[in-house]
Write a protein that holds these residues in place. Sequence first.
Motif, PDB file in Angstrom:
ATOM      1  N   GLY A 155     -29.356  -7.568 -11.371  1.00  0.00           N
ATOM      2  CA  GLY A 155     -28.396  -6.534 -10.866  1.00  0.00           C
ATOM      3  C   GLY A 155     -29.059  -5.644  -9.749  1.00  0.00           C
ATOM      4  N   ASP A 156     -28.058  -4.924  -8.957  1.00  0.00           N
ATOM      5  CA  ASP A 156     -28.822  -4.264  -7.972  1.00  0.00           C
ATOM      6  C   ASP A 156     -30.069  -3.215  -8.227  1.00  0.00           C
ATOM      7  OD1 ASP A 156     -26.459  -5.245  -6.555  1.00  0.00           O
ATOM      8  OD2 ASP A 156     -25.242  -3.731  -6.764  1.00  0.00           O
ATOM      9  N   SER A 157     -30.111  -2.684  -9.586  1.00  0.00           N
ATOM     10  CA  SER A 157     -30.880  -1.878  -9.990  1.00  0.00           C
ATOM     11  C   SER A 157     -32.529  -2.384  -9.928  1.00  0.00           C
ATOM     12  CB  SER A 157     -30.702  -1.514 -11.575  1.00  0.00           C
ATOM     13  OG  SER A 157     -30.900  -2.682 -12.281  1.00  0.00           O
ATOM     14  N   THR A 158     -32.504  -3.768  -9.608  1.00  0.00           N
ATOM     15  CA  THR A 158     -33.776  -4.650  -9.437  1.00  0.00           C
ATOM     16  C   THR A 158     -34.285  -4.519  -8.020  1.00  0.00           C
ATOM     17  OG1 THR A 158     -32.738  -6.634  -9.007  1.00  0.00           O
ATOM     18  CG2 THR A 158     -33.325  -6.183 -11.458  1.00  0.00           C
ATOM     19  N   GLU A 159     -33.458  -4.032  -6.896  1.00  0.00           N
ATOM     20  CA  GLU A 159     -33.976  -4.113  -5.559  1.00  0.00           C
ATOM     21  C   GLU A 159     -35.264  -3.298  -5.522  1.00  0.00           C
ATOM     22  OE1 GLU A 159     -32.300  -2.105  -1.349  1.00  0.00           O
ATOM     23  OE2 GLU A 159     -31.168  -2.323  -3.249  1.00  0.00           O
ATOM     24  N   VAL A 160     -36.140  -3.502  -4.532  1.00  0.00           N
ATOM     25  CA  VAL A 160     -37.432  -2.904  -4.493  1.00  0.00           C
ATOM     26  C   VAL A 160     -37.500  -2.424  -3.139  1.00  0.00           C
ATOM     27  CG1 VAL A 160     -39.984  -3.057  -4.514  1.00  0.00           C
ATOM     28  CG2 VAL A 160     -38.655  -4.378  -5.945  1.00  0.00           C
ATOM     29  N   THR A 161     -37.895  -0.838  -3.154  1.00  0.00           N
ATOM     30  CA  THR A 161     -37.906  -0.205  -1.963  1.00  0.00           C
ATOM     31  C   THR A 161     -39.077   0.737  -1.964  1.00  0.00           C
ATOM     32  OG1 THR A 161     -35.611  -0.185  -1.801  1.00  0.00           O
ATOM     33  CG2 THR A 161     -36.730   1.540  -0.429  1.00  0.00           C
ATOM     34  N   ASP A 162     -40.005   0.637  -0.959  1.00  0.00           N
ATOM     35  CA  ASP A 162     -41.085   1.360  -0.995  1.00  0.00           C
ATOM     36  C   ASP A 162     -42.079   1.439  -2.257  1.00  0.00           C
ATOM     37  OD1 ASP A 162     -40.742   2.318   1.742  1.00  0.00           O
ATOM     38  OD2 ASP A 162     -39.533   3.950   1.062  1.00  0.00           O
ATOM     39  N   GLN A 163     -42.060   0.130  -2.722  1.00  0.00           N
ATOM     40  CA  GLN A 163     -42.831   0.026  -3.980  1.00  0.00           C
ATOM     41  C   GLN A 163     -42.365   0.772  -5.042  1.00  0.00           C
ATOM     42  OE1 GLN A 163     -47.270  -1.023  -1.828  1.00  0.00           O
ATOM     43  NE2 GLN A 163     -46.953  -0.407  -3.817  1.00  0.00           N
ATOM     44  N   SER A 164     -40.976   0.935  -5.303  1.00  0.00           N
ATOM     45  CA  SER A 164     -40.496   1.370  -6.425  1.00  0.00           C
ATOM     46  C   SER A 164     -39.033   0.656  -6.339  1.00  0.00           C
ATOM     47  CB  SER A 164     -40.222   3.012  -6.144  1.00  0.00           C
ATOM     48  OG  SER A 164     -39.025   3.065  -5.294  1.00  0.00           O
ATOM     49  N   THR A 165     -38.778   0.713  -8.031  1.00  0.00           N
ATOM     50  CA  THR A 165     -37.597   0.257  -8.385  1.00  0.00           C
ATOM     51  C   THR A 165     -37.009   0.653  -9.552  1.00  0.00           C
ATOM     52  OG1 THR A 165     -36.531  -2.204  -8.948  1.00  0.00           O
ATOM     53  CG2 THR A 165     -38.560  -1.432  -9.880  1.00  0.00           C
ATOM     54  N   ARG A 166     -35.929   0.524  -9.700  1.00  0.00           N
ATOM     55  CA  ARG A 166     -35.146   1.066 -11.093  1.00  0.00           C
ATOM     56  C   ARG A 166     -35.233   0.191 -12.403  1.00  0.00           C
ATOM     57  NH1 ARG A 166     -29.410   2.225 -10.422  1.00  0.00           N
ATOM     58  NH2 ARG A 166     -29.583   0.829  -8.546  1.00  0.00           N
ATOM     59  N   ALA A 167     -35.494  -1.255 -12.137  1.00  0.00           N
ATOM     60  CA  ALA A 167     -35.621  -2.196 -13.207  1.00  0.00           C
ATOM     61  C   ALA A 167     -36.520  -3.280 -12.892  1.00  0.00           C
ATOM     62  CB  ALA A 167     -34.366  -2.725 -13.629  1.00  0.00           C
ATOM     63  N   VAL A 168     -37.240  -4.116 -13.643  1.00  0.00           N
ATOM     64  CA  VAL A 168     -38.524  -4.804 -13.448  1.00  0.00           C
ATOM     65  C   VAL A 168     -37.661  -6.501 -13.145  1.00  0.00           C
ATOM     66  CG1 VAL A 168     -40.619  -5.867 -13.958  1.00  0.00           C
ATOM     67  CG2 VAL A 168     -40.027  -3.450 -14.594  1.00  0.00           C
ATOM     68  N   ASN A 169     -37.852  -6.952 -12.016  1.00  0.00           N
ATOM     69  CA  ASN A 169     -37.605  -8.264 -11.761  1.00  0.00           C
ATOM     70  C   ASN A 169     -38.641  -8.958 -11.179  1.00  0.00           C
ATOM     71  OD1 ASN A 169     -36.572 -10.403  -9.956  1.00  0.00           O
ATOM     72  ND2 ASN A 169     -34.900 -10.321 -11.533  1.00  0.00           N
ATOM     73  N   SER A 170     -39.217  -9.767 -11.683  1.00  0.00           N
ATOM     74  CA  SER A 170     -40.667 -10.335 -11.359  1.00  0.00           C
ATOM     75  C   SER A 170     -40.286 -11.046  -9.963  1.00  0.00           C
ATOM     76  CB  SER A 170     -41.140 -11.412 -12.207  1.00  0.00           C
ATOM     77  OG  SER A 170     -40.208 -12.653 -12.386  1.00  0.00           O
ATOM     78  N   GLU A 171     -39.115 -11.699  -9.743  1.00  0.00           N
ATOM     79  CA  GLU A 171     -38.844 -12.548  -8.361  1.00  0.00           C
ATOM     80  C   GLU A 171     -38.754 -11.292  -7.364  1.00  0.00           C
ATOM     81  OE1 GLU A 171     -35.904 -15.609  -6.304  1.00  0.00           O
ATOM     82  OE2 GLU A 171     -35.708 -15.037  -8.498  1.00  0.00           O
ATOM     83  N   GLU A 172     -37.953 -10.125  -7.667  1.00  0.00           N
ATOM     84  CA  GLU A 172     -37.795  -9.313  -6.393  1.00  0.00           C
ATOM     85  C   GLU A 172     -39.011  -8.716  -6.040  1.00  0.00           C
ATOM     86  OE1 GLU A 172     -35.217  -8.292  -4.912  1.00  0.00           O
ATOM     87  OE2 GLU A 172     -33.663  -9.497  -5.783  1.00  0.00           O
ATOM     88  N   ILE A 173     -39.839  -8.313  -7.356  1.00  0.00           N
ATOM     89  CA  ILE A 173     -41.142  -7.470  -7.046  1.00  0.00           C
ATOM     90  C   ILE A 173     -42.128  -8.464  -6.080  1.00  0.00           C
ATOM     91  CG2 ILE A 173     -43.246  -6.519  -8.104  1.00  0.00           C
ATOM     92  CD1 ILE A 173     -41.226  -5.436  -9.970  1.00  0.00           C
ATOM     93  N   GLY A 174     -42.366  -9.735  -6.811  1.00  0.00           N
ATOM     94  CA  GLY A 174     -43.116 -10.627  -5.918  1.00  0.00           C
ATOM     95  C   GLY A 174     -42.733 -10.852  -4.324  1.00  0.00           C
ATOM     96  N   ASP A 175     -41.617 -10.842  -4.169  1.00  0.00           N
ATOM     97  CA  ASP A 175     -41.026 -10.933  -2.778  1.00  0.00           C
ATOM     98  C   ASP A 175     -41.714  -9.892  -1.954  1.00  0.00           C
ATOM     99  OD1 ASP A 175     -40.030 -13.492  -3.202  1.00  0.00           O
ATOM    100  OD2 ASP A 175     -38.090 -12.927  -3.337  1.00  0.00           O
ATOM    101  N   ALA A 176     -41.243  -8.614  -2.524  1.00  0.00           N
ATOM    102  CA  ALA A 176     -41.428  -7.463  -1.886  1.00  0.00           C
ATOM    103  C   ALA A 176     -43.236  -6.959  -1.845  1.00  0.00           C
ATOM    104  CB  ALA A 176     -40.941  -5.978  -2.635  1.00  0.00           C
ATOM    105  N   LEU A 177     -43.888  -7.635  -2.878  1.00  0.00           N
ATOM    106  CA  LEU A 177     -45.368  -7.437  -2.617  1.00  0.00           C
ATOM    107  C   LEU A 177     -45.908  -8.654  -1.774  1.00  0.00           C
ATOM    108  CD1 LEU A 177     -46.240  -6.128  -5.856  1.00  0.00           C
ATOM    109  CD2 LEU A 177     -46.032  -4.898  -3.881  1.00  0.00           C
ATOM    110  N   GLY A 178     -45.282  -9.899  -1.382  1.00  0.00           N
ATOM    111  CA  GLY A 178     -45.750 -11.216  -1.134  1.00  0.00           C
ATOM    112  C   GLY A 178     -46.750 -11.629  -1.772  1.00  0.00           C
ATOM    113  N   ARG A 179     -46.442 -11.648  -3.191  1.00  0.00           N
ATOM    114  CA  ARG A 179     -47.342 -12.355  -4.210  1.00  0.00           C
ATOM    115  C   ARG A 179     -46.620 -13.400  -4.835  1.00  0.00           C
ATOM    116  NH1 ARG A 179     -51.925 -10.122  -6.095  1.00  0.00           N
ATOM    117  NH2 ARG A 179     -52.677  -8.459  -5.101  1.00  0.00           N
ATOM    118  N   GLU A 180     -47.413 -14.296  -5.606  1.00  0.00           N
ATOM    119  CA  GLU A 180     -46.807 -15.340  -6.373  1.00  0.00           C
ATOM    120  C   GLU A 180     -47.214 -14.657  -7.604  1.00  0.00           C
ATOM    121  OE1 GLU A 180     -47.433 -20.136  -7.469  1.00  0.00           O
ATOM    122  OE2 GLU A 180     -49.345 -19.003  -7.207  1.00  0.00           O
ATOM    123  N   VAL A 181     -45.971 -14.601  -8.376  1.00  0.00           N
ATOM    124  CA  VAL A 181     -45.942 -13.895  -9.843  1.00  0.00           C
ATOM    125  C   VAL A 181     -45.449 -14.913 -10.802  1.00  0.00           C
ATOM    126  CG1 VAL A 181     -46.042 -11.732  -8.895  1.00  0.00           C
ATOM    127  CG2 VAL A 181     -43.768 -12.762  -9.478  1.00  0.00           C
TER     128      VAL A 181
END
Length: 259
Positions: A155-181
């Motif tokens: 859902g929308d709560s997984t959006e990552v902005t300025d290295q912060s989010t409301r819920a953890v989603n590995s794909e969203e965070i991986g894309d935001a950090l440029g990491r393979e997770v």
Amino acid sequence: MHKLGFLVSRRWIGFALVVVLLAWVAWRLGEWQFHRLEDRQERNAIIERNEKAGADPITEVMAPGQDVTGSTEWRIVEATGTYAVEDTVIVRYRTREGSAGVDVVVPLELADGSSVLVDRGWYATDNRGATTADVPAPPPGEVTVTGWVRADAEGDSTEVTDQSTRAVNSEEIGDALGREVVGGWIDLRSESPEPETPLLPVEMPELNNGPHFFYGLQWWFFGALAIFGFFYLMYDEWRGGRGPWGKTRDGAPADSGTA
């Protein structure tokens, strides 16, 4: 006219349909609560079984592009690597007992070059929230962690902005950090060596049945009460009472008891 002829009147038919609808809704809500009870009991059994089984190597359970399924969530895994402190992600709005706080998620770099997201625990904040610079640092150098495997939020709560989010989603965070997770993430259970300033441990779900059984009974009771009320009013109307609309059986206004 037959004594039960009033049942075919428009008002009584409408009344009966309302009662049937209420009873059906109450029945389905009761079933929903009992299904939730079954799901909770199944989850509790999985957690307890995994606690007894101990930790498995993370490579046997999690991998990049592999979603966490019902059979792998809540398994305990062990991983060794180095925390990428610069890529710490803050999970906002994590209150505990009325106190404001955040969860601190840090990628743990593994030997194969991929990373696993580790929710290291909870950190109290003031009303302004927290940034990655505010939270205590994890142990430096090589660290061995164990934790419970968790499925990604949606859902929308997984959006990552300025290295912060409301819920953890590995794909969203991986894309935001440029990491393979790896798919999913883990709730920290232990880490060695221990940090200089530990965070509060992740809150695990209570291993009880919760209120679902009694909520289910309550909904079924409400449905039975609606049916009982219908037949009681029908009986009252049949014997010449007021009925559900304050009228006697012949449709005339009931006697108010005044001269």
